[in-house]
Design an enzyme around this catalytic site. Structure first.
Site, PDB file in Angstrom:
ATOM      1  N   ARG A  87      42.736  44.646  46.595  1.00 25.49           N
ATOM      2  CA  ARG A  87      43.266  43.271  46.706  1.00 25.49           C
ATOM      3  C   ARG A  87      44.266  43.113  45.570  1.00 25.49           C
ATOM      4  NH1 ARG A  87      40.453  37.438  47.670  1.00 25.49           N
ATOM      5  NH2 ARG A  87      40.373  38.372  49.725  1.00 25.49           N
TER       6      ARG A  87
ATOM      7  N   HIS B 253      46.742  39.572  55.159  1.00 29.53           N
ATOM      8  CA  HIS B 253      45.287  39.588  54.929  1.00 29.53           C
ATOM      9  C   HIS B 253      44.636  40.082  56.231  1.00 29.53           C
ATOM     10  CE1 HIS B 253      41.464  38.902  53.268  1.00 29.53           C
ATOM     11  NE2 HIS B 253      41.435  37.595  53.171  1.00 29.53           N
TER      12      HIS B 253
ATOM     13  N   GLN C 289      40.758  39.623  57.231  1.00 30.20           N
ATOM     14  CA  GLN C 289      40.382  38.262  57.616  1.00 30.20           C
ATOM     15  C   GLN C 289      40.667  38.032  59.105  1.00 30.20           C
ATOM     16  OE1 GLN C 289      39.165  35.500  55.518  1.00 30.20           O
ATOM     17  NE2 GLN C 289      38.791  34.736  57.579  1.00 30.20           N
TER      18      GLN C 289
ATOM     19  N   ASP D  90      44.377  27.069  55.833  1.00 22.61           N
ATOM     20  CA  ASP D  90      44.179  27.916  54.649  1.00 22.61           C
ATOM     21  C   ASP D  90      44.591  27.052  53.459  1.00 22.61           C
ATOM     22  OD1 ASP D  90      44.087  30.023  52.804  1.00 22.61           O
ATOM     23  OD2 ASP D  90      45.965  30.942  53.477  1.00 22.61           O
TER      24      ASP D  90
ATOM     25  N   CYS E 263      39.833  30.162  56.574  1.00 20.89           N
ATOM     26  CA  CYS E 263      39.459  31.463  56.004  1.00 20.89           C
ATOM     27  C   CYS E 263      38.627  31.294  54.735  1.00 20.89           C
ATOM     28  CB  CYS E 263      40.700  32.317  55.766  1.00 20.89           C
ATOM     29  SG  CYS E 263      41.927  31.539  54.713  1.00 20.89           S
TER      30      CYS E 263
ATOM     31  N   ARG F 290      33.069  38.221  58.457  1.00 23.34           N
ATOM     32  CA  ARG F 290      33.774  39.115  57.534  1.00 23.34           C
ATOM     33  C   ARG F 290      32.970  40.398  57.334  1.00 23.34           C
ATOM     34  NH1 ARG F 290      37.591  37.399  54.096  1.00 23.34           N
ATOM     35  NH2 ARG F 290      37.967  39.641  54.100  1.00 23.34           N
TER      36      ARG F 290
HETATM   37  N1   CP Z   1      38.795  34.478  52.864  1.00 24.26           N
HETATM   38  C1   CP Z   1      38.713  35.292  51.798  1.00 24.26           C
HETATM   39  O1   CP Z   1      39.349  36.350  51.743  1.00 24.26           O
HETATM   40  O2   CP Z   1      37.870  34.851  50.845  1.00 24.26           O
HETATM   41  P1   CP Z   1      37.729  35.476  49.374  1.00 24.26           P
HETATM   42  O3   CP Z   1      39.018  35.188  48.651  1.00 24.26           O
HETATM   43  O4   CP Z   1      36.552  34.757  48.781  1.00 24.26           O
HETATM   44  O5   CP Z   1      37.498  36.949  49.500  1.00 24.26           O
HETATM   45  N1  NVA Z   2      46.414  32.464  51.337  1.00 24.24           N
HETATM   46  C1  NVA Z   2      45.233  32.565  50.534  1.00 24.24           C
HETATM   47  C2  NVA Z   2      44.151  33.278  51.256  1.00 24.24           C
HETATM   48  C3  NVA Z   2      42.827  33.269  50.537  1.00 24.24           C
HETATM   49  C4  NVA Z   2      41.766  34.031  51.277  1.00 24.24           C
HETATM   50  C5  NVA Z   2      45.563  33.274  49.224  1.00 24.24           C
HETATM   51  O1  NVA Z   2      46.331  34.249  49.249  1.00 24.24           O
HETATM   52  O2  NVA Z   2      45.084  32.847  48.175  1.00 24.24           O
END
Ligand code: CP
Ligand code: NVA
Length: 303
Positions: A102, A129, A132, A219, A259, A287
């Site tokens: 990530r 992502h 997700q 989101d 999400c 997930r």
């Molecule tokens: N939706 C999602 O990716 O959540 P986290 O940021 O908690 O992993």
């Molecule tokens: N768009 C958000 C998604 C979080 C799961 C971010 O990148 O923070």
């Protein structure tokens, strides 16, 4: 499927296969140790951004598939002090069996895969992502039977990772996506050009997007890394909230999806989130099942 960099790289058939397998794995949560496909493996999880769902679902999922998860905050490893991605990759490539990352820059995911030669999963970048979306499509299939002929309405920052991954999913799977966002947060022209012909429309009219929708999706308005812009984003995106008024405009049987993490009374009202908590946390639970399907697919593609 050797890696998962983004929904962009998948075919509709691959997406369907991942969703179907996630549903199967959900039904047989506990695998007999002899049937665990990743038995004896160790996967590195490099996280340069916060996470609850992605981290927990991958750690539990790896464990349930027989592998060990090694969580590596990028602040704790030398990467955080400037060691290049390609050197980190070449070290990991000689020690572990797969990498989950990530981070901010999509190219880092590709470089990690290239230099490590290991199966590599994008657990969220500024670009996409994908994990997700597999869980989201699983939830749509479970709740609505199929995404075929359905209309997904995405509200808020249409130029973020979630907006882009949804756009690729609509293109690959053929369902209708409408992105409701003010001009400043609509997908960039460059992205739309790369997307090409797709069943994706963009509007600044949030009510029009809600009308006829089967899925109302939102989101956070302030993605990770955008904290300095928070005040301006909250002001500009305020008219794009998912709430009871917009749900009333949607099709009968429409579901509400987020999400998560959710910011109450910003992108979604507290009242609607709590009323639809069952379907939103069903999505969060998926997930886990989706991560397991992704891990199995990458593992099966290894020589
Ligand atoms: N939706 C999602 O990716 O959540 P986290 O940021 O908690 O992993
Ligand atoms: N768009 C958000 C998604 C979080 C799961 C971010 O990148 O923070």
């Amino acid at each position: 499927m050797k890696n998962l960099f983004g929904i962009e790289d998948l075919t509709g058939a691959e997406i369907q296969m991942l969703v179907d397998h996630a549903i199967e794995l959900k039904a047989i949560r506990t695998l007999d140790p002899d049937d665990q496909p990743l038995k004896g493996q160790t996967w590195a999880m490099i996280f340069a951004k916060s996470s609850t769902r992605t981290r927990v679902s991958f750690e539990v999922g790896l464990n349930e598939l027989g592998a060990k998860a090694m969580f590596l905050s990028s602040n704790d490893i030398q990467l955080g002090r400037g060691e290049p991605i390609k050197d980190t990759a070449r070290v990991l490539g000689r020690m572990v069996h797969g990498i989950i990352i990530r981070t901010f820059d999509q190219q880092d995911v590709v470089d990690l895969a290239t230099y490590s030669k290991l199966p590599t999963i994008n657990a969220l970048t500024d670009e996409e992502h994908p994990c997700q979306i597999i869980a989201d499509l699983q939830t749509v299939q479970e709740r609505l039977g199929s995404w075929r002929g359905k209309r997904v309405a995405f509200f808020g920052d249409g130029d973020c990772n979630m907006g882009r991954s949804w756009a690729w999913a609509a293109k690959r799977c053929g369902f209708e996506l409408v992105i409701a966002a003010p001009e400043e947060f609509q997908p960039a022209a460059e992205f739309m050009e790369r997307l090409g012909e797709a069943p994706v429309t963009i509007t600044d009219d949030a009510d029009a997007a809600a009308r006829g929708a089967d899925v109302l999706y939102t989101d956070t308005w302030v993605s990770m890394g955008k904290e300095e812009e928070a005040a301006e984003r909250l002001r500009i995106l305020a008219p794009y909230q998912v709430n009871h008024e917009r749900l009333a405009m949607a099709n009968d049987g429409a579901i509400v999806q987020h999400c998560l993490p959710a910011y109450r009374d910003k992108e979604i009202t507290e009242a609607l989130l709590e009323e639809r908590a069952d379907e939103i946390f069903h999505q969060a639970e998926n997930r886990l099942h989706a991560q397991k399907a992704i891990l199995c697919a990458l593992n099966a593609a290894q020589p």
